[in-house]
Write an enzyme that holds these catalytic residues in place. Structure first.
Site, mmCIF file in Angstrom:
data_model
loop_
_atom_site.group_PDB
_atom_site.id
_atom_site.type_symbol
_atom_site.label_atom_id
_atom_site.label_comp_id
_atom_site.label_asym_id
_atom_site.label_seq_id
_atom_site.Cartn_x
_atom_site.Cartn_y
_atom_site.Cartn_z
ATOM 1 C CG HIS A 73 -0.174 -16.071 -14.010
ATOM 2 N ND1 HIS A 73 -0.776 -14.889 -14.383
ATOM 3 C CD2 HIS A 73 -1.193 -16.915 -13.714
ATOM 4 C CE1 HIS A 73 -2.088 -15.006 -14.306
ATOM 5 N NE2 HIS A 73 -2.371 -16.231 -13.891
ATOM 6 C CE1 TYR A 203 1.892 -6.847 -13.440
ATOM 7 C CE2 TYR A 203 1.771 -4.859 -12.114
ATOM 8 C CZ TYR A 203 1.839 -6.232 -12.209
ATOM 9 O OH TYR A 203 1.848 -6.991 -11.066
ATOM 10 N N PRO A 294 0.736 -1.368 -4.171
ATOM 11 C CG PRO A 294 -1.526 -1.413 -4.736
ATOM 12 C CD PRO A 294 -0.506 -0.591 -4.034
ATOM 13 C CE LYS A 298 8.205 -8.433 -5.476
ATOM 14 N NZ LYS A 298 8.455 -9.819 -5.827
ATOM 15 C CE1 TYR A 386 4.919 -8.462 -10.723
ATOM 16 C CE2 TYR A 386 4.839 -10.783 -11.329
ATOM 17 C CZ TYR A 386 4.196 -9.599 -11.042
ATOM 18 O OH TYR A 386 2.826 -9.539 -11.063
HETATM 19 C C1 LIG Z 1 -7.328 -2.460 0.057
HETATM 20 C C2 LIG Z 1 -5.983 -3.154 -0.070
HETATM 21 C C3 LIG Z 1 -5.601 -3.738 -1.303
HETATM 22 C C4 LIG Z 1 -4.354 -4.396 -1.420
HETATM 23 N N1 LIG Z 1 -4.001 -4.954 -2.634
HETATM 24 C C5 LIG Z 1 -2.801 -5.583 -2.735
HETATM 25 C C6 LIG Z 1 -2.382 -6.195 -3.945
HETATM 26 O O1 LIG Z 1 -3.086 -6.162 -4.938
HETATM 27 N N2 LIG Z 1 -1.154 -6.833 -3.964
HETATM 28 C C7 LIG Z 1 -0.363 -6.911 -2.834
HETATM 29 O O2 LIG Z 1 0.714 -7.523 -2.854
HETATM 30 N N3 LIG Z 1 -0.722 -6.339 -1.705
HETATM 31 C C8 LIG Z 1 -1.920 -5.690 -1.629
HETATM 32 N N4 LIG Z 1 -2.283 -5.153 -0.466
HETATM 33 C C9 LIG Z 1 -1.369 -5.322 0.632
HETATM 34 C C10 LIG Z 1 -1.522 -6.695 1.308
HETATM 35 O O3 LIG Z 1 -2.868 -7.065 1.325
HETATM 36 C C11 LIG Z 1 -0.938 -6.533 2.704
HETATM 37 O O4 LIG Z 1 0.445 -6.233 2.556
HETATM 38 C C12 LIG Z 1 -1.104 -7.770 3.590
HETATM 39 O O5 LIG Z 1 -2.467 -7.941 3.948
HETATM 40 C C13 LIG Z 1 -0.260 -7.617 4.864
HETATM 41 O O6 LIG Z 1 -0.596 -8.614 5.781
HETATM 42 P P1 LIG Z 1 -0.546 -8.332 7.350
HETATM 43 O O7 LIG Z 1 -0.913 -9.612 7.988
HETATM 44 O O8 LIG Z 1 0.735 -7.695 7.687
HETATM 45 O O9 LIG Z 1 -1.635 -7.203 7.616
HETATM 46 P P2 LIG Z 1 -3.213 -7.245 7.458
HETATM 47 O O10 LIG Z 1 -3.603 -8.116 6.311
HETATM 48 O O11 LIG Z 1 -3.648 -5.818 7.433
HETATM 49 O O12 LIG Z 1 -3.744 -7.940 8.777
HETATM 50 C C14 LIG Z 1 -3.730 -7.297 10.003
HETATM 51 C C15 LIG Z 1 -4.829 -7.869 10.883
HETATM 52 O O13 LIG Z 1 -4.749 -7.250 12.168
HETATM 53 C C16 LIG Z 1 -6.051 -6.975 12.619
HETATM 54 N N5 LIG Z 1 -6.009 -5.869 13.593
HETATM 55 C C17 LIG Z 1 -5.783 -4.561 13.362
HETATM 56 N N6 LIG Z 1 -5.821 -3.863 14.489
HETATM 57 C C18 LIG Z 1 -6.088 -4.752 15.488
HETATM 58 C C19 LIG Z 1 -6.280 -4.619 16.890
HETATM 59 N N7 LIG Z 1 -6.194 -3.426 17.502
HETATM 60 N N8 LIG Z 1 -6.565 -5.729 17.596
HETATM 61 C C20 LIG Z 1 -6.656 -6.940 16.993
HETATM 62 N N9 LIG Z 1 -6.478 -7.111 15.662
HETATM 63 C C21 LIG Z 1 -6.206 -6.027 14.916
HETATM 64 C C22 LIG Z 1 -6.815 -6.635 11.355
HETATM 65 O O14 LIG Z 1 -8.207 -6.840 11.528
HETATM 66 C C23 LIG Z 1 -6.211 -7.587 10.329
HETATM 67 O O15 LIG Z 1 -6.937 -8.787 10.206
HETATM 68 C C24 LIG Z 1 -3.500 -4.464 -0.320
HETATM 69 C C25 LIG Z 1 -3.879 -3.871 0.878
HETATM 70 C C26 LIG Z 1 -5.087 -3.203 1.026
HETATM 71 C C27 LIG Z 1 -5.476 -2.549 2.336
#
Ligand SMILES: Cc1cc2nc3c(=O)[nH]c(=O)nc-3n(C[C@H](O)[C@H](O)[C@H](O)COP(=O)(O)OP(=O)(O)OC[C@H]3O[C@@H](n4cnc5c(N)ncnc54)[C@H](O)[C@@H]3O)c2cc1C
Length: 392
Positions: A73, A203, A294, A298, A386
């Site tokens: 995009h 948006y 969201p 980011k 962005y």
């Molecule tokens: C519903 C939702 C919608 C979102 N939409 C957007 C969006 O549109 N745009 C955007 O930029 N961001 C969005 N986000 C944010 C983005 O998805 C997150 O910032 C991103 O997933 C962060 O990655 P992470 O690896 O830090 O955490 P996560 O993706 O949360 O991964 C953490 C992992 O740790 C595992 N875990 C947790 N506890 C334990 C434990 N005790 N033992 C073992 N494993 C464990 C979980 O199962 C998970 O797989 C959204 C988040 C959510 C919840």
């Protein structure tokens, strides 16, 4: 007891990207996650990848499908007061762009590559706990998917276990500071079987509240609209959902394309930071340390930036025992985290309806939108932030 150099809790974007980056530097890792692989690979979350995140996927050798199936995009649209204003990302940033490729597809690519390389990743574990972070021998204990108790001795534990994980809590309360902001609304998200309504993300700020029109594929579209934080998605009929999206987005010849709604959920909106992101032999990355609303797209990109900075610090540590970059990890990562917090808060505050703030606030929002669409410095600041800055 099994042994690895870096034990990674969480197979989300932060954990898996870190594991790949460390593997490329010859560092041994093991990854555990309490969710089954099938769940991790299907939950819909983020979808906007900054150029630096795409570059990182290429660096670790998992960028091919992203190039084939992701959508580049070159701009997005801000819609307010009945008119559309295009932000030309590529023209305003000297050639940069974003790629729309869903988070669960990123995870599928990262998991497949890790398994293909025969590297340790365990899904569906339970009872995760971390020990010995303050000078003893660090370890991770858990029950594996077969019900067997496991212990993994590590040099470093990487807490990549998201906002609800257990690693952050392992830092003594007196040694960490947490900053919270919870917004008085959520996002009602739908996935609809319909053709794209627009070539670019829209948006929309409307008196009824915010709406976002985004796309997933030629046949599947993701859309959101602002709702009360405790809204029950199942309480809405499909007709009511489309009426609400139409009311907030249509006009000047534009109308979102309708189709069967195949998924719906409500996303909470919060800003959160935990400082510091390192305590002894424990390092935090991604949502375990910070959450952004969201609106700025980011969250995933910030997790990738953490993984990049942390991998570099750990590579230096394992090469010659140097802790300088590891000592600097928290401050380096937090500088970006707070800038991104500002951007995500800014986008949220500019585009959402805040009940009870009155007509003054509405006029102020419109003036701010006029500034970022109607002036070159405004457009440039929005576009540069962005598309994101390089990670290194
Ligand atoms: C519903 C939702 C919608 C979102 N939409 C957007 C969006 O549109 N745009 C955007 O930029 N961001 C969005 N986000 C944010 C983005 O998805 C997150 O910032 C991103 O997933 C962060 O990655 P992470 O690896 O830090 O955490 P996560 O993706 O949360 O991964 C953490 C992992 O740790 C595992 N875990 C947790 N506890 C334990 C434990 N005790 N033992 C073992 N494993 C464990 C979980 O199962 C998970 O797989 C959204 C988040 C959510 C919840």
């Amino acid at each position: 007891m099994a042994r690895t150099q870096v034990g990674i809790v969480g197979a989300g974007p932060a954990g898996l990207l870190l594991a790949h980056l460390l593997h490329r530097r010859g560092i041994d890792t093991a990854v555990i996650d309490n969710r089954p692989r099938a769940v991790i690979e299907t939950i819909i979350r983020a979808g906007v990848l900054e150029q630096a995140t795409v570059d990182l996927m290429h660096e670790i050798g998992v960028g091919d499908r992203l190039v084939r199936e992701g959508a580049v995009h070159h701009g997005f649209v801000l819609r307010f007061a009945g008119a559309s204003h295009r932000i030309d990302l590529t023209a305003l940033t000297g050639g940069k762009y974003i790629t729309v490729y869903p988070q669960h597809e990123v995870l599928k690519d990262l998991i497949a590559a890790r398994l293909a390389a025969g590297l340790d990743v365990r899904f569906g574990v339970r009872n995760t706990s971390v020990h010995g972070l303050d000078g003893g021998r660090p370890s991770i204990r858990f029950t594996d998917a077969d019900g067997q108790a496991q212990a993994l001795e590590c040099d470093i534990v990487a807490g990549c276990d998201g906002f609800h994980g257990i690693c952050r809590e392992a830092i003594p309360a007196a040694a960490r500071t947490e900053y919270h902001r919870v917004y008085p609304f959520g996002w009602f998200g739908i996935l609809a079987e319909a053709p794209p309504s627009s070539d670019e993300l829209i948006y929309a700020r409307h008196a009824r509240g915010f709406a976002l029109v985004s796309t997933r594929s030629p046949t599947l579209q993701r859309m959101y609209f602002q709702c009360p934080p405790d809204e029950r998605p199942e309480a809405w009929s499909e007709a009511r959902i489309w009426d609400e999206l139409d009311a907030r987005t249509q006009g000047a010849g534009f109308r979102v394309k309708h189709g069967p709604i195949v998924q719906r959920n409500v996303v909470a909106m919060r800003s959160f930071v935990c400082e510091p992101m390192r305590h002894g032999r424990l390092v935090l990355a991604g949502d375990a340390a910070h959450v952004v609303p969201p609106t700025g797209a980011k969250g995933l990109n910030l997790a990738a930036a953490d993984a990049f900075v942390l991998a570099r610090a750990l590579a230096a540590y394992f090469a010659d025992g140097s802790e300088a970059l590891l000592d600097a990890y928290s401050a380096t990562a937090l500088r970006r985290v707070w800038r991104v917090q500002h951007f995500s808060w800014w986008m949220t505050s500019m585009l959402h309806r805040f009940d009870g703030t009155g007509a003054f606030d509405e006029r102020r929002q419109l003036a701010e939108l006029d500034l970022v669409t109607g002036t070159e410095p405004g457009r440039r600041l929005l576009a540069e932030t962005y598309v994101g800055q390089p990670f290194g």
